[in-house]
Write a protein that holds these residues in place. Structure first.
Motif, mmCIF file in Angstrom:
data_model
loop_
_atom_site.group_PDB
_atom_site.id
_atom_site.type_symbol
_atom_site.label_atom_id
_atom_site.label_comp_id
_atom_site.label_asym_id
_atom_site.label_seq_id
_atom_site.Cartn_x
_atom_site.Cartn_y
_atom_site.Cartn_z
ATOM 1 N N VAL A 3 -8.017 -2.004 1.720
ATOM 2 C CA VAL A 3 -8.918 -1.052 2.383
ATOM 3 C C VAL A 3 -8.729 0.350 1.813
ATOM 4 C CG1 VAL A 3 -9.499 0.024 4.595
ATOM 5 C CG2 VAL A 3 -8.989 -2.414 4.509
ATOM 6 N N LEU A 4 -7.486 0.674 1.441
ATOM 7 C CA LEU A 4 -7.182 1.992 0.878
ATOM 8 C C LEU A 4 -7.438 2.060 -0.631
ATOM 9 C CD1 LEU A 4 -3.850 2.800 2.771
ATOM 10 C CD2 LEU A 4 -6.045 3.963 3.067
ATOM 11 N N ASN A 5 -7.895 0.931 -1.196
ATOM 12 C CA ASN A 5 -8.155 0.858 -2.638
ATOM 13 C C ASN A 5 -6.899 1.115 -3.473
ATOM 14 O OD1 ASN A 5 -11.002 0.434 -2.246
ATOM 15 N ND2 ASN A 5 -11.220 2.636 -1.869
ATOM 16 N N LEU A 6 -5.802 0.554 -3.018
ATOM 17 C CA LEU A 6 -4.520 0.747 -3.703
ATOM 18 C C LEU A 6 -4.123 -0.434 -4.580
ATOM 19 C CD1 LEU A 6 -2.378 2.390 -0.853
ATOM 20 C CD2 LEU A 6 -3.663 3.498 -2.707
ATOM 21 N N GLY A 7 -4.918 -1.509 -4.560
ATOM 22 C CA GLY A 7 -4.614 -2.647 -5.417
ATOM 23 C C GLY A 7 -3.773 -3.712 -4.743
ATOM 24 N N PHE A 8 -3.392 -4.703 -5.545
ATOM 25 C CA PHE A 8 -2.627 -5.863 -5.081
ATOM 26 C C PHE A 8 -1.446 -6.068 -6.017
ATOM 27 C CE2 PHE A 8 -1.669 -10.388 -5.460
ATOM 28 C CZ PHE A 8 -1.494 -10.760 -4.142
ATOM 29 N N PRO A 9 -0.268 -6.436 -5.481
ATOM 30 C CA PRO A 9 0.066 -6.615 -4.065
ATOM 31 C C PRO A 9 0.249 -5.282 -3.343
ATOM 32 C CG PRO A 9 2.007 -6.979 -5.420
ATOM 33 C CD PRO A 9 0.863 -6.797 -6.376
ATOM 34 N N GLY A 10 0.073 -5.315 -2.028
ATOM 35 C CA GLY A 10 0.044 -4.084 -1.269
ATOM 36 C C GLY A 10 1.390 -3.528 -0.853
ATOM 37 N N GLY A 11 2.381 -4.391 -0.676
ATOM 38 C CA GLY A 11 3.667 -3.949 -0.164
ATOM 39 C C GLY A 11 4.319 -2.831 -0.955
ATOM 40 N N PRO A 12 4.546 -3.019 -2.253
ATOM 41 C CA PRO A 12 5.232 -1.978 -3.029
ATOM 42 C C PRO A 12 4.477 -0.653 -3.089
ATOM 43 C CG PRO A 12 5.291 -4.090 -4.180
ATOM 44 C CD PRO A 12 4.344 -4.255 -3.026
ATOM 45 N N VAL A 13 3.142 -0.720 -3.227
ATOM 46 C CA VAL A 13 2.384 0.528 -3.371
ATOM 47 C C VAL A 13 2.328 1.292 -2.055
ATOM 48 C CG1 VAL A 13 0.112 -0.533 -2.953
ATOM 49 C CG2 VAL A 13 0.292 1.552 -4.329
ATOM 50 N N ARG B 193 -1.361 8.905 2.227
ATOM 51 C CA ARG B 193 0.091 8.891 2.430
ATOM 52 C C ARG B 193 0.454 8.801 3.914
ATOM 53 N NH1 ARG B 193 -1.203 11.190 -2.110
ATOM 54 N NH2 ARG B 193 0.151 10.994 -3.956
ATOM 55 N N ASP B 194 -0.258 9.534 4.742
ATOM 56 C CA ASP B 194 0.024 9.478 6.187
ATOM 57 C C ASP B 194 -0.387 8.135 6.779
ATOM 58 O OD1 ASP B 194 1.107 11.990 6.202
ATOM 59 O OD2 ASP B 194 -0.663 12.994 7.023
ATOM 60 N N VAL B 195 -1.521 7.600 6.332
ATOM 61 C CA VAL B 195 -1.955 6.290 6.809
ATOM 62 C C VAL B 195 -0.925 5.228 6.414
ATOM 63 C CG1 VAL B 195 -3.667 4.463 6.564
ATOM 64 C CG2 VAL B 195 -4.417 6.825 6.821
ATOM 65 N N SER B 196 -0.487 5.283 5.164
ATOM 66 C CA SER B 196 0.505 4.317 4.691
ATOM 67 C C SER B 196 1.790 4.402 5.495
ATOM 68 C CB SER B 196 0.806 4.559 3.205
ATOM 69 O OG SER B 196 -0.335 4.353 2.409
ATOM 70 N N ALA B 197 2.262 5.621 5.712
ATOM 71 C CA ALA B 197 3.522 5.811 6.445
ATOM 72 C C ALA B 197 3.398 5.368 7.899
ATOM 73 C CB ALA B 197 3.951 7.270 6.369
#
Length: 376
Positions: free
Chosen positions: A179-189, A244-248
């Motif tokens: 959803v954040l367009n950060l790619g796959f896999p999502g955990g590390p990013v 960054r805030d959404v991820s955190a």
């Protein structure tokens, strides 16, 4: 077979998902951990494609086994057993590993051990911190599993206390990253972005934490939906999404629930050790919060190094070595993959065991079909 059965030399094969893992251990000492990943082939699809994974395992299997043997500095003839993930996992991917393990075991005249993927994630900690305490409380968190397990004997007694009722934690990380367009896999990013964000910026929900909710079960579907809607609302209003805030904040909601329930389970069961495994155990915030809460509760935390948390052959070899050391019955040649193998079955024993005496016939089945070493 080696005479020193207390330090067996075992090769383990792991193909439950998109990693072709081959590990070699001697007792609880890691000698080799070779991995061939197909994650890049899945990235463009935004998730693991079973058929792509199976084909990648086929291509990587023999080279990865050869690389592990070379890294360990041992010959295939020296092995005391071949262990392989029999389940749970993707059926096609599992079948590649099981077929390869059977072929090598048959050719080498070695016992075959079909083991459980989840139990292997627990057992791998022996390679990092020594023998597992009995009992051990384990929190396993990955793309497919979020479970609280109590084990009094990793080779025969693993009891589930709780599990996810919908999305696993790792699955939620992947979906939010998408959803954040950060790619796959999502955990590390997400972990990387979260380090620069405020975990208290957004009050995302904590699933199944009410007084009447199941004490040890997990739910991340509602959290995933809440985060996605929050992001969509920002975009609809023409506002920039604070990635960054959404991820955190999302990450904090996940690890808060995981650690809170795990510590509660330890207290309720009177267990003073907590082991955390699975791919999400590599998450830096999960490790930090678990350490903080375990110290406050007088619980010793055991978490393997990140490379041993993700799927790997070393964990399968570790459980296989434990099977050999405790003289558990080997699997028979009709071993097959079981995509839904329950964690209550740490391994799949052979049907040649003499149930009336409660033990196998010292692996005689191997030598009945393969009296000579056929491997060259």
């Amino acid at each position: 077979m080696a005479d020193s059965r207390d330090v067996p030399l075992v090769l383990g094969i792991e193909t439950s998902c998109d990693e072709t893992g081959v590990g070699i251990v001697r007792g609880t000492t890691l000698l080799a951990d070779a991995v061939a990943s197909s994650v890049d082939e899945h990235a463009r699809f935004g998730g693991v494609v079973p058929e792509v994974a199976s084909r990648a395992h086929l291509e990587a299997m023999v080279p990865t086994i050869d690389r592990a043997l070379k890294e360990a500095g041992v010959s295939a003839r020296d092995l005391d057993g071949i262990a392989v993930t029999a389940g749970p996992g993707l059926a096609g991917a599992l079948l590649v590993g099981v077929s390869a393990a059977k072929a090598y075991a048959y050719a080498l005249g070695k016992p075959l051990y079909g083991v459980n993927h989840l139990a292997s994630h627990i057992c791998v900690d022996q390679l990092e911190h020594g023998a597992l305490p009995e009992p051990t409380m384990a929190l396993l968190v990955s793309g497919g599993h979020s479970s609280l397990l109590l084990s009094t004997d990793i080779t025969s007694d693993v009891r589930p206390l709780g599990a996810t009722i919908d999305d696993a934690a790792g699955e939620a990380f992947d979906k939010i990253a998408r959803v954040l367009n950060l790619g796959f896999p999502g955990g590390p990013v997400i972990d990387r972005y979260a380090r620069e964000g405020d975990p208290n910026a957004i009050a995302f929900p904590r699933g199944l934490t009410g007084p009447r909710d199941p004490a040890y079960d997990f739910s991340f579907s509602g959290l995933k939906t809440a985060v996605a809607r929050w992001i969509e609302a920002k975009r609809a209003a023409g506002e920039e999404v604070p990635v960054r805030d959404v991820s955190a904040s999302f990450q904090e909601a996940v690890v808060d629930v995981l650690t809170r329930k795990a510590v509660r389970a330890c207290k309720d069961e009177g267990v003073d050790h907590l082991m955390i495994g699975g791919g999400v155990a590599a998450n830096s915030r999960l490790r930090a919060l678990a350490q903080e809460r375990c110290e406050a509760a007088g619980i010793r935390l055991r978490v393997p190094r990140p490379k041993l948390c993700t799927d790997n052959g070393a964990m399968v070899a570790a459980l296989g070595a434990e099977m050999v050391a405790r003289n558990r019955s080997a699997s028979s040649w009709d071993l097959s993959a079981d995509s839904s193998l329950p964690v209550t079955d740490p391994h799949v024993p052979g049907n040649f065991a003499d149930e009336s005496h409660g033990h196998a016939h010292d692996h005689d089945h191997v030598h009945e079909v393969s009296k000579e070493n056929l491997y060259s």
